[in-house]
Scaffold this motif. Structure first.
Motif, mmCIF file in Angstrom:
data_model
loop_
_atom_site.group_PDB
_atom_site.id
_atom_site.type_symbol
_atom_site.label_atom_id
_atom_site.label_comp_id
_atom_site.label_asym_id
_atom_site.label_seq_id
_atom_site.Cartn_x
_atom_site.Cartn_y
_atom_site.Cartn_z
ATOM 1 N N ALA A 142 -74.929 -3.148 -112.865
ATOM 2 C CA ALA A 142 -75.105 -4.148 -111.802
ATOM 3 C C ALA A 142 -75.709 -3.529 -110.549
ATOM 4 N N ILE A 143 -76.703 -4.222 -110.018
ATOM 5 C CA ILE A 143 -77.272 -3.833 -108.721
ATOM 6 C C ILE A 143 -76.962 -4.940 -107.731
ATOM 7 N N LEU A 144 -76.324 -4.582 -106.629
ATOM 8 C CA LEU A 144 -76.060 -5.563 -105.577
ATOM 9 C C LEU A 144 -77.201 -5.482 -104.568
ATOM 10 N N LEU A 145 -77.910 -6.597 -104.427
ATOM 11 C CA LEU A 145 -79.053 -6.646 -103.509
ATOM 12 C C LEU A 145 -78.629 -7.366 -102.234
ATOM 13 N N HIS A 146 -78.743 -6.679 -101.104
ATOM 14 C CA HIS A 146 -78.340 -7.257 -99.808
ATOM 15 C C HIS A 146 -79.554 -7.865 -99.119
ATOM 16 N N THR A 147 -79.330 -8.934 -98.379
ATOM 17 C CA THR A 147 -80.448 -9.658 -97.755
ATOM 18 C C THR A 147 -80.651 -9.257 -96.295
ATOM 19 N N GLY A 148 -81.785 -9.675 -95.747
ATOM 20 C CA GLY A 148 -82.002 -9.612 -94.302
ATOM 21 C C GLY A 148 -81.225 -10.722 -93.620
ATOM 22 N N LEU A 149 -81.332 -10.788 -92.313
ATOM 23 C CA LEU A 149 -80.535 -11.691 -91.484
ATOM 24 C C LEU A 149 -80.463 -13.123 -92.025
ATOM 25 N N SER A 150 -81.617 -13.737 -92.251
ATOM 26 C CA SER A 150 -81.619 -15.178 -92.477
ATOM 27 C C SER A 150 -81.922 -15.568 -93.916
ATOM 28 N N ALA A 151 -81.858 -14.601 -94.834
ATOM 29 C CA ALA A 151 -82.246 -14.926 -96.211
ATOM 30 C C ALA A 151 -81.066 -15.491 -96.995
ATOM 31 N N SER A 152 -81.403 -16.240 -98.020
ATOM 32 C CA SER A 152 -80.395 -16.797 -98.915
ATOM 33 C C SER A 152 -80.220 -15.876 -100.113
ATOM 34 N N SER A 153 -79.377 -16.309 -101.051
ATOM 35 C CA SER A 153 -79.192 -15.543 -102.297
ATOM 36 C C SER A 153 -80.419 -15.652 -103.199
ATOM 37 N N HIS A 154 -81.369 -16.499 -102.817
ATOM 38 C CA HIS A 154 -82.498 -16.773 -103.704
ATOM 39 C C HIS A 154 -83.598 -15.720 -103.565
#
Lengths: 533, 533
Positions: A142-154
């Motif tokens: 599993a790789i957990l991908l973190h987003t920038g400030l305003s991004a969604s899980s998409h």
């Protein structure tokens, strides 16, 4: 220079022009109708909408010849904002604002309360997430991908939401996040508005939206919530934690908080602690938003959202995300319509670009989420001293969590420490020569990478001593500058990490500033792919 | 973590908190009083002041125990803005806003109209100025000192105004601008608000303040007005034209427009044309100001001035003036009061510094002047193509000037070309990969000084081929970056100028960014002194 004048009376906006008066240029004053100062005062005692209705109700006089030396300017940019307010106002009468969404996603709902770093409590919370690729049998890929400030899980299109994701080209078979090998998970952060619990969510305690009754939260709080999801999915250890921008901060935070559960980390254009310029730029974004009267101290959910403040905040943010050499090339000094004379409203191409960027975004993200998540970025500091303090605060608040679980509301328990900072009574006074030249030069050398990273940060990153790390930076990034990436890499090495890869993309490789991580598949994606193996 | 809560009910500001309701956390809903969404909607249909009065008129209920999971945040920063509005509102009822002033100064009043570059006309105008040192018999020792955006003519204390000036330490006997040798003249720019004609002045045509009926103006217009003053003083040729920041632009413009009347030029942290980042940052300042409802499209002179918008504009400007390595040293990540939990209002020391800088300035300068002068900076371009266009526009408008002098108002003459730019109907669409990688890399090399300056700019600076020039830049300046100074120097050399001195202060010499010119007597002052001789 003889273009027809495009001013259309009907779209001049809510503030009426001063009514014409006829005055000879050589002294004899014959005032007709209402002088401008009375109009102006009049407006200050009504709402703009009331003023507008009043004006519309009056029979419109024939346009008279203006009498000033030069004609008044027009403000199409304000007309646009006012017309949006008017259409939103009609909408809000017919129902609540639309919920922010990025489309279909998975949900994890935790019924266990979450104690936040600064003492707030989420009685329960939701995490919106999406996944790509298959989780292997021992759940080790599993790789957990973190987003920038305003991004969604998409981050990538899915079967149930085919819209391209924010890292569409970086995820897939054979791609940097290779779905033939890895199970990629991306979440919307707690505090956000795309399905995870945030200020626009309902507080279970009173059935109302949290608004600014949402507690202050931190990067680490967001990461703790993500690890509840991993617990739920039965994933004990991540193959990797990957993120850019705010996601880079979270990637480092994940490795620090849960060092035995993270196999390797990737931090692209992130930082180990926020620096004053980035705090200052986020501060101005929060302030322009909070100063929008429609923000109403966070309680706008049933009214007109503060779209004007959001537009401005996004324009400022866009400057920090994208400015740099690219703009010289792309916009230079070109004007949007060179055949027309200049104006105070957007005029240069760079201005219409910013205007459009703000316009496009201003209803896409919850304003309160912007405030809380942006503040959480400011508060980010992986130094040892900060961690020691937060650990102490958490210990002190553990009793509060217990009381809450015993059925008391937080407000009922002693919560004096939850009240908010007021400005110091003595405002900060600028001192001339406040900076000692010698220590200032030392600070400069720090930034140039000539000196050692601070011991406090080396101590703080000790938990990452054995975690292979890829740290990437971009020379044209003004928000998370390249020196911060060098700081992370050097600090990790000093903390004992022998497996640190540091890559800096020079201006000859990328001109896109902070946003390079969204655009540069070859250099950014390539490095990620090689590192993950 | 057990500090007493400092929230004082009376200063919570105009927006009432949602009234408490009592709801069990486990589902049974018992709503008391008005739910928050109704309060919120209520507010959108009133002015804030009306809302405040209404709330104050109601008997205040006893503070009830809040029922939300966490307490609501407080917003002392908004309380402060609202309280300032309230006090300004009281003031505006008793008279007009105070006139902006820097104290006593000299006045030159031109009765001859001034045709502006973009076709506007000033029927007559005033120039406020101050002088230091003695004009010699043949009037050959005058130095014209140009100011930054918001400065007055008060560069140094005088007998009639003993307050220190903005370049106090740089002017005087034996100082960089040596009053034993030179007669130093400093003016407030046309468009400003410290005594020279600007948007807050009275339009002689109708006896009302210009407001946004003031015409768009340029750096060159400001310089032309200054040379009217020199004509009046009988000064045929300046010993030198000296300026920093916007003053650096004007210094170059003076030498270009009146090359036979300027002996030598000094440009410190200026530019030969504005670049997109600086336009973008000024754009955001103008937008936050124009979005303040109190701005009222420029017609605020008899109401509450847009102090909130001005405060925000100044905060953004301050980031561009001062951020950089100095902030790391001076503020770092220190919080204003580390004993308190974080807040959405200013919290970090850098935030309270910006807040205070905005607060201190927001009533010191005329908001419309900020818009016009800031726009004039954006429009600055000494390239040949731009000059050719403006020359053509001026020729076309010379008839208009004649008509005006014959007694017609500009509005009566054909002035369709004076109407203002509206946004293009198709907004600017971001194109992925809009930048050609090869040309983009070329742009990057330009910035790094590796390639030749553009031929258009070389042609534009030809008039300066024989004018000795000192060009100074500061490596930590993000607003007028060092590459722009290199651009000026190289362009001058390519234009045939053999007497160009270019000095760049590295980060080891100055950390103060753009504001270095105000602070660094030794390096900046020293170089000026050596150059002037």
């Amino acid at each position: 220079m003889s273009l027809p004048c495009r001013i259309v009376a009907g779209v001049r906006g809510a503030i009426p022009r001063p009514s014409p008066t006829r005055i000879s240029r050589f002294g004899a004053t014959i005032t007709t109708r209402e002088p401008s100062n009375q109009v102006s005062r009049h407006i200050h005692h009504q709402t703009r909408r009331q003023a507008q209705s009043a004006v519309q109700a009056q029979p419109q006089p024939e346009p008279a010849v203006p009498e000033s030396t030069n004609p008044a300017l027009s403000f199409p940019c304000l007309d646009a904002v006012e017309s949006r307010s008017a259409s939103l106002s009609r909408r809000s009468l017919s129902g609540p604002e639309p919920s922010y969404t990025s489309g279909k996603h998975l949900d994890f709902h935790s019924k266990q309360p979450l104690l936040l770093d600064w003492g707030g409590i989420l009685a329960e919370f939701n995490i919106a997430y999406e996944t790509w690729g298959t989780l292997n049998q021992d759940k080790s890929n599993a790789i957990l991908l973190h987003t920038g400030l305003s991004a969604s899980s998409h981050a990538h299109s899915t079967e149930t939401n085919t819209k391209p994701g924010w890292w569409e080209k970086f995820i897939g078979p054979g791609k940097p996040l290779d779905t033939d090998k890895y199970h990629v998970i991306c979440t919307n952060v707690v505090g956000g508005c795309y399905g995870s619990t945030g200020p626009s969510s309902i507080d279970p305690a009173n059935g109302q939206r949290y608004a600014t009754r949402f507690p202050i939260l931190t990067m680490e709080d967001m990461v703790r919530a993500q690890f509840r999801l991993l617990d739920n999915l039965g994933i004990q250890k991540l193959y990797a934690s990957v993120g850019s921008s705010m996601g880079g901060m979270q990637s480092l935070a994940a490795g620090t908080l849960f060092s035995d559960r993270v196999g390797r980390i990737v931090s692209i254009s992130g930082c180990a602690r926020s620096h004053p310029y980035s705090i200052a730029m986020r501060h101005t974004q929060r302030q322009v938003l909070m100063m929008d009267p429609n923000w109403a101290r966070g309680f706008y959910y049933d009214g007109i959202p503060p779209h004007g403040g959001m537009k401005l905040a996004r324009e400022i943010a866009t400057v920090t995300y994208r400015s740099g050499p690219e703009w010289e090339q792309r916009f230079g000094r070109r004007r949007a319509d060179p055949s027309r004379p200049p104006a105070l409203c957007p005029d240069f191409l760079i201005e219409t670009y910013l205007d459009h960027a703000g316009e496009k975004w201003c209803l896409e993200y919850d304003p309160n989420s912007l405030l809380y998540v942006s503040k959480a970025m400011d508060l980010f500091d992986l130094g040892q001293e900060h961690r020691t303090r937060i650990t102490k605060v958490r210990q002190e608040n553990s009793g509060k969590l217990q009381a809450f679980m015993d059925g008391k509301t937080l407000a009922e328990s002693a919560n004096a420490d939850l009240c908010n900072l007021t400005l110091p009574e003595q405002p900060y006074e600028e001192k001339e020569q406040a900076v000692d030249e010698a220590t200032a030069s030392e600070a400069a050398r720090d930034l140039l990478g000539a000196t050692e990273p601070p011991a406090d940060l080396v101590a703080g990153l000790k938990p990452l001593a054995n975690t292979p790390a890829l740290v990437m930076g971009v020379a044209s990034d003004i928000l998370f500058p390249a020196w911060q990436q060098r700081e992370i890499a050097t600090t990790l090495k000093r903390a004992g990490n022998r497996n640190v890869t540091h890559i800096e993309l020079g201006e000859e490789m990328s001109l896109f500033g902070h946003d390079t991580f969204l655009l540069d598949l070859e250099n950014v994606g390539g490095a990620v792919k090689r590192f993950l193996g």
